[in-house]
Design a protein around this motif. Structure first.
Motif, PDB file in Angstrom:
ATOM      1  N   ASN A 357       0.824  -1.223   0.000  1.00 60.44           N
ATOM      2  CA  ASN A 357       0.000   0.000   0.000  1.00 60.44           C
ATOM      3  C   ASN A 357       0.853   1.267   0.000  1.00 60.44           C
ATOM      4  O   ASN A 357       0.373   2.339   0.370  1.00 60.44           O
ATOM      5  CB  ASN A 357      -0.922  -0.002   1.222  1.00 60.44           C
ATOM      6  N   SER A 358       2.119   1.139  -0.404  1.00 67.42           N
ATOM      7  CA  SER A 358       3.011   2.303  -0.396  1.00 67.42           C
ATOM      8  C   SER A 358       2.667   3.252  -1.543  1.00 67.42           C
ATOM      9  O   SER A 358       2.039   2.867  -2.527  1.00 67.42           O
ATOM     10  CB  SER A 358       4.468   1.849  -0.524  1.00 67.42           C
ATOM     11  N   ILE A 359       3.118   4.478  -1.405  1.00 67.49           N
ATOM     12  CA  ILE A 359       2.754   5.519  -2.375  1.00 67.49           C
ATOM     13  C   ILE A 359       3.981   5.983  -3.156  1.00 67.49           C
ATOM     14  O   ILE A 359       5.122   5.825  -2.717  1.00 67.49           O
ATOM     15  CB  ILE A 359       2.101   6.730  -1.674  1.00 67.49           C
ATOM     16  N   GLU A 360       3.743   6.526  -4.333  1.00 67.12           N
ATOM     17  CA  GLU A 360       4.776   7.151  -5.145  1.00 67.12           C
ATOM     18  C   GLU A 360       4.827   8.646  -4.797  1.00 67.12           C
ATOM     19  O   GLU A 360       3.794   9.278  -4.603  1.00 67.12           O
ATOM     20  CB  GLU A 360       4.451   6.995  -6.634  1.00 67.12           C
ATOM     21  N   VAL A 361       6.021   9.171  -4.721  1.00 64.03           N
ATOM     22  CA  VAL A 361       6.199  10.603  -4.459  1.00 64.03           C
ATOM     23  C   VAL A 361       6.707  11.253  -5.739  1.00 64.03           C
ATOM     24  O   VAL A 361       7.832  10.993  -6.171  1.00 64.03           O
ATOM     25  CB  VAL A 361       7.185  10.838  -3.295  1.00 64.03           C
ATOM     26  N   LYS A 362       5.865  12.056  -6.356  1.00 68.57           N
ATOM     27  CA  LYS A 362       6.242  12.696  -7.627  1.00 68.57           C
ATOM     28  C   LYS A 362       7.246  13.823  -7.402  1.00 68.57           C
ATOM     29  O   LYS A 362       8.236  13.949  -8.108  1.00 68.57           O
ATOM     30  CB  LYS A 362       4.998  13.249  -8.323  1.00 68.57           C
ATOM     31  N   ARG A 363       6.962  14.649  -6.407  1.00 70.06           N
ATOM     32  CA  ARG A 363       7.853  15.773  -6.089  1.00 70.06           C
ATOM     33  C   ARG A 363       8.026  15.838  -4.581  1.00 70.06           C
ATOM     34  O   ARG A 363       7.172  15.399  -3.827  1.00 70.06           O
ATOM     35  CB  ARG A 363       7.273  17.103  -6.586  1.00 70.06           C
ATOM     36  N   THR A 364       9.155  16.379  -4.167  1.00 73.21           N
ATOM     37  CA  THR A 364       9.377  16.530  -2.731  1.00 73.21           C
ATOM     38  C   THR A 364      10.118  17.833  -2.449  1.00 73.21           C
ATOM     39  O   THR A 364      10.972  18.261  -3.234  1.00 73.21           O
ATOM     40  CB  THR A 364      10.175  15.334  -2.168  1.00 73.21           C
ATOM     41  N   LYS A 365       9.767  18.440  -1.331  1.00 77.13           N
ATOM     42  CA  LYS A 365      10.479  19.643  -0.900  1.00 77.13           C
ATOM     43  C   LYS A 365      11.781  19.276  -0.204  1.00 77.13           C
ATOM     44  O   LYS A 365      12.691  20.105  -0.099  1.00 77.13           O
ATOM     45  CB  LYS A 365       9.597  20.448   0.058  1.00 77.13           C
ATOM     46  N   GLY A 366      11.845  18.035   0.317  1.00 77.09           N
ATOM     47  CA  GLY A 366      13.054  17.598   1.020  1.00 77.09           C
ATOM     48  C   GLY A 366      13.024  17.890   2.501  1.00 77.09           C
ATOM     49  O   GLY A 366      14.079  17.943   3.147  1.00 77.09           O
ATOM     50  N   ASN A 367      11.827  18.038   3.068  1.00 79.33           N
ATOM     51  CA  ASN A 367      11.712  18.279   4.505  1.00 79.33           C
ATOM     52  C   ASN A 367      11.698  16.929   5.222  1.00 79.33           C
ATOM     53  O   ASN A 367      10.734  16.173   5.129  1.00 79.33           O
ATOM     54  CB  ASN A 367      10.425  19.060   4.804  1.00 79.33           C
ATOM     55  N   PRO A 392      13.608  22.194   3.993  1.00 76.61           N
ATOM     56  CA  PRO A 392      13.978  22.243   2.576  1.00 76.61           C
ATOM     57  C   PRO A 392      15.158  23.167   2.313  1.00 76.61           C
ATOM     58  O   PRO A 392      15.168  24.316   2.762  1.00 76.61           O
ATOM     59  CB  PRO A 392      12.705  22.763   1.897  1.00 76.61           C
ATOM     60  N   GLY A 393      16.158  22.638   1.612  1.00 77.26           N
ATOM     61  CA  GLY A 393      17.321  23.428   1.240  1.00 77.26           C
ATOM     62  C   GLY A 393      18.376  23.548   2.315  1.00 77.26           C
ATOM     63  O   GLY A 393      19.445  24.109   2.075  1.00 77.26           O
ATOM     64  N   GLU A 394      18.131  23.010   3.516  1.00 81.37           N
ATOM     65  CA  GLU A 394      19.109  23.113   4.601  1.00 81.37           C
ATOM     66  C   GLU A 394      20.165  22.013   4.498  1.00 81.37           C
ATOM     67  O   GLU A 394      19.955  20.970   3.880  1.00 81.37           O
ATOM     68  CB  GLU A 394      18.419  23.018   5.962  1.00 81.37           C
ATOM     69  N   LEU A 546      30.819  20.752  -4.825  1.00 76.63           N
ATOM     70  CA  LEU A 546      29.794  20.363  -3.856  1.00 76.63           C
ATOM     71  C   LEU A 546      28.906  21.555  -3.482  1.00 76.63           C
ATOM     72  O   LEU A 546      27.700  21.393  -3.264  1.00 76.63           O
ATOM     73  CB  LEU A 546      30.450  19.772  -2.603  1.00 76.63           C
ATOM     74  N   LYS A 547      29.489  22.734  -3.409  1.00 70.75           N
ATOM     75  CA  LYS A 547      28.684  23.920  -3.103  1.00 70.75           C
ATOM     76  C   LYS A 547      27.633  24.150  -4.185  1.00 70.75           C
ATOM     77  O   LYS A 547      26.476  24.479  -3.889  1.00 70.75           O
ATOM     78  CB  LYS A 547      29.587  25.151  -2.959  1.00 70.75           C
ATOM     79  N   ARG A 548      28.029  23.992  -5.451  1.00 67.55           N
ATOM     80  CA  ARG A 548      27.049  24.120  -6.531  1.00 67.55           C
ATOM     81  C   ARG A 548      25.985  23.034  -6.416  1.00 67.55           C
ATOM     82  O   ARG A 548      24.804  23.268  -6.657  1.00 67.55           O
ATOM     83  CB  ARG A 548      27.750  24.004  -7.889  1.00 67.55           C
ATOM     84  N   LEU A 549      26.428  21.827  -6.093  1.00 66.66           N
ATOM     85  CA  LEU A 549      25.511  20.689  -6.002  1.00 66.66           C
ATOM     86  C   LEU A 549      24.501  20.865  -4.867  1.00 66.66           C
ATOM     87  O   LEU A 549      23.329  20.489  -4.992  1.00 66.66           O
ATOM     88  CB  LEU A 549      26.325  19.406  -5.787  1.00 66.66           C
ATOM     89  N   MET A 550      24.904  21.470  -3.767  1.00 66.46           N
ATOM     90  CA  MET A 550      24.055  21.560  -2.577  1.00 66.46           C
ATOM     91  C   MET A 550      23.070  22.721  -2.621  1.00 66.46           C
ATOM     92  O   MET A 550      22.149  22.783  -1.798  1.00 66.46           O
ATOM     93  CB  MET A 550      24.942  21.682  -1.328  1.00 66.46           C
ATOM     94  N   VAL A 551      23.239  23.627  -3.555  1.00 64.14           N
ATOM     95  CA  VAL A 551      22.359  24.807  -3.622  1.00 64.14           C
ATOM     96  C   VAL A 551      20.912  24.373  -3.842  1.00 64.14           C
ATOM     97  O   VAL A 551      20.591  23.650  -4.797  1.00 64.14           O
ATOM     98  CB  VAL A 551      22.806  25.757  -4.751  1.00 64.14           C
ATOM     99  N   GLY A 552      20.023  24.791  -2.936  1.00 63.94           N
ATOM    100  CA  GLY A 552      18.596  24.512  -3.079  1.00 63.94           C
ATOM    101  C   GLY A 552      18.204  23.080  -2.756  1.00 63.94           C
ATOM    102  O   GLY A 552      17.053  22.695  -2.995  1.00 63.94           O
ATOM    103  N   ARG A 553      19.130  22.307  -2.230  1.00 63.16           N
ATOM    104  CA  ARG A 553      18.830  20.916  -1.925  1.00 63.16           C
ATOM    105  C   ARG A 553      19.003  20.648  -0.433  1.00 63.16           C
ATOM    106  O   ARG A 553      19.898  21.186   0.207  1.00 63.16           O
ATOM    107  CB  ARG A 553      19.743  19.969  -2.719  1.00 63.16           C
ATOM    108  N   THR A 554      18.170  19.758   0.101  1.00 56.89           N
ATOM    109  CA  THR A 554      18.351  19.306   1.480  1.00 56.89           C
ATOM    110  C   THR A 554      19.524  18.339   1.482  1.00 56.89           C
ATOM    111  O   THR A 554      19.509  17.319   0.801  1.00 56.89           O
ATOM    112  CB  THR A 554      17.094  18.590   1.994  1.00 56.89           C
ATOM    113  N   SER A 555      20.559  18.684   2.265  1.00 58.00           N
ATOM    114  CA  SER A 555      21.792  17.901   2.226  1.00 58.00           C
ATOM    115  C   SER A 555      22.124  17.341   3.602  1.00 58.00           C
ATOM    116  O   SER A 555      21.966  18.023   4.622  1.00 58.00           O
ATOM    117  CB  SER A 555      22.962  18.764   1.731  1.00 58.00           C
TER     118      SER A 555
END
Length: 604
Positions: A357-367, A392-394, A546-555
């Motif tokens: 009964n698991s669900i698919e996640v189309k988009r995520t904020k990363g919280n 998100p983004g932290e 890595l700084k470019r990679l982490m921009v706007g992403r939950t890391s």
């Protein structure tokens, strides 16, 4: 095991026979189910299998007809002195043996096709199963031993299907047909011929009772040897660094000795079969000749010379299928032992077994939020009451001594393992209710030991997103500071890398994995000691990438060098599976607790 034992490979008397008896019971319990599952694989090609059965039946019938015609020729033409129809009979005999040879060729030809298709499907299913098993399964087993099941065990099944299936079926048909014709010709000589069966039965029972467990033990020992070899070859630099060559040679010799010992006994005991069968075969010939001769002298109405000739040939045909059944039964036991090991893996619980009964996640904020999470491996508790939130983004960094639980938290976020109590949520959704594949589509990993596949540089970067264009691949390499060194390679992006990327430096491998992560465009990023063991100049390039990679992403970052995580939004200090401090770098420095001491210890 002493060195003297290792130098004396024929000291086989120390095999624990009581353990073999236990294995035999276990084996007998699974044999029927294993054979049934193999049969299901075989019957996929029912048309060819029917033709094989038809040809086997035909060849068995013709093998009985030939000697019968020879015996009739002796009684009707040679003994009586009449040669009128002998020529036609000889022509008929030639036709019989011609079609007999043709039917054997066709049955072998078709059976090889069936066997290869069956083994292809079996190997495909096993490889697919490898990718459906959880990480925990591979953590507990040697990779070489698993490879042995995919190669040696399935090859064992392949050899049996190519050789044994037809012979067993043909032997049964020949045996039944031979007994029927012998009873028709002379019940007395039939009884004489079958008088050797009790001795044959008890001999075969004694042999197969021992060879079955030995073949299974041999497959296990082979898996042990393969697993050890794969482990030592992978860690060869460690062996050399610590000068442990003698130790690993000694340990391999012990495992190899175990394999040699079980192989010796399996083949030695199985080798008794042809000797016993030949002895009983000669005994059967002698009895038929003796009793048949007496009956001919006494009364030719009971037995004729031709019948005796038929029986001498049928006696061979009678013991031959029994001999083949005995030999092939040992081969079959060996194949079943290999098939059981294959099916054991196929029966393991798949990683997605709990995702009905698991669900698919189309988009995520990363919280991502941990709420009083507890987790342990088997009986050992690793994490205790973990609470934190990554918005998100932290960027959240984990620090602490080895064994504090840093990697375990990453494994829980990735659902390589599932937590026991508490709750982990992604954008407010319980992590356990999200399909693992859906979750991981939104994640990318840059690990301490970068892994590259055998293939071109371009394809290794494209692994992050298979449908990416060449331009997108190159843009990701530029952002990862990898483009310059790639262009200096012999064929640029089309340069073929050896397995695991040998031929380029550790830092260059890491830049390629960062480019792969950039191309994947994840919402959640996992960095596990991504800059360890890297020279200073390359580290600066990696840090910029890595700084470019982490921009706007939950890391989530695991780091031992604290200067690399000073810009993290939250630093979590772990000790014995508990969070002892939490905050930004400045906050933890002001606190002057464990993090402060660790930081001062590194900068001084």
């Amino acid at each position: 095991m002493s060195s003297n034992q290792l130098k004396a490979p024929f000291q086989y008397e120390k095999i624990p026979l009581e353990n073999i008896a236990i294995d035999n019971k276990k084996k007998a319990k699974n044999m029927g189910n294993t054979l049934k599952r193999l049969w299901n694989y075989l019957t996929v090609e029912k048309g060819k299998l029917f033709l094989v059965i038809l040809m086997v039946t035909l060849s068995s019938g013709l093998s009985l007809l030939g000697p019968f015609m020879v015996g009739m020729a002796i009684d009707d033409y040679i003994v009586t002195g009449q040669a009128g129809g002998l020529g036609m009979l000889l022509v008929g005999l030639m036709i019989v043996y011609l079609f007999h040879s043709l039917s054997i060729f066709l049955q072998n030809y078709w059976m090889i096709g069936i066997a290869q298709r069956t083994v292809y499907t079996l190997r495909k299913d096993l490889f697919k199963q490898f990718h459906r098993l959880p990480i925990s399964y591979f953590d507990k087993r040697q990779h070489g031993e698993l490879m042995s099941r995919l190669t040696n065990d399935i090859d064992n099944v392949n050899n049996t299907l190519n050789q044994s299936v037809i012979q067993i079926f043909a032997s049964v048909l020949t045996l039944v047909g031979t007994i029927a014709v012998m009873l028709y010709l002379s019940p007395i000589l039939t009884v004489v011929t079958m008088s050797v069966i009790p001795a044959m039965f008890f001999s075969m029972r004694w042999i197969t009772k021992r060879t079955g467990p030995l073949y299974k033990l041999q497959q296990n020992d082979l898996g042990e040897v393969n697993g050890y070899v794969e482990e030592i070859v992978s860690g060869q630099h460690i062996v050399k660094t610590y000068s442990q060559e003698e130790k690993v040679i000694r340990e391999f010799q012990e495992r190899n000795h175990n394999l040699q010992r079980t192989g010796f006994w399996a083949l030695t005991i199985a080798g008794f079969i042809p000797k016993i069968m030949n002895m009983l075969n000669f005994l059967s010939f002698a009895l038929i000749a003796l009793v048949g001769g007496i009956l001919v002298v006494y009364d030719q109405q009971l037995v004729t010379v031709g019948v005796i000739v038929i029986f001498t040939e049928y006696a061979r045909q009678f013991t031959r299928p029994l001999n083949e059944l005995s030999n092939q039964f040992n081969v079959l036991l060996s194949a079943i032992a290999g098939a059981e090991r294959v099916f054991q893996i196929m029966d393991e619980t798949k990683e997605e077994s709990d995702e009905t009964n698991s669900i698919e996640v189309k988009r995520t904020k990363g919280n991502i939020k941990f709420d009083n999470v507890t987790f342990g491996y088997e009986d050992t508790t690793i994490l205790k009451g973990i609470r934190f939130e990554a918005r998100p983004g932290e960027t959240v960094a984990f620090v602490g001594h080895t064994g504090a639980g840093k990697t375990t938290i990453i494994n829980l976020i990735s659902r390589f393992y599932d937590y026991h109590t508490g709750k982990i949520t992604l954008d407010g959704i319980d992590l356990k209710s999200i399909k693992r594949s859906s979750l991981r589509k939104h994640m990318a990993f840059v690990l301490q030991d970068p892994f590259l596949f055998h293939g071109s540089v371009r394809e290794n970067i494209r692994y992050g997103r298979l449908h990416a264009t060449d331009k997108e691949v190159e843009n990701a390499a530029v952002d990862a500071n990898a483009h310059d060194f790639i262009m200096k390679l012999s064929n640029g992006y089309d340069t073929i890398l050896d397995q695991d990327g040998s031929g380029i430096s550790q830092g260059q491998k890491q830049l390629l994995t960062i480019a792969r992560a950039l191309l994947a465009a994840p919402s959640i990023l996992i960095l596990d000691e991504a800059t360890s063991n890297i020279d200073t100049i390359t580290e600066l390039k990696i840090q910029a990438a890595l700084k470019r990679l982490m921009v706007g992403r939950t890391s989530f970052v695991i780091a031992h060098r604290l200067n690399t995580i000073q810009g993290a939004d939250t630093i979590i200090m772990l000790e014995d599976g508990k969070i002892i401090e939490q905050g930004s770098h400045e906050e933890l420095i002001k606190l002057k607790g464990s993090y402060y001491k660790l930081y001062k210890g590194q900068v001084q």
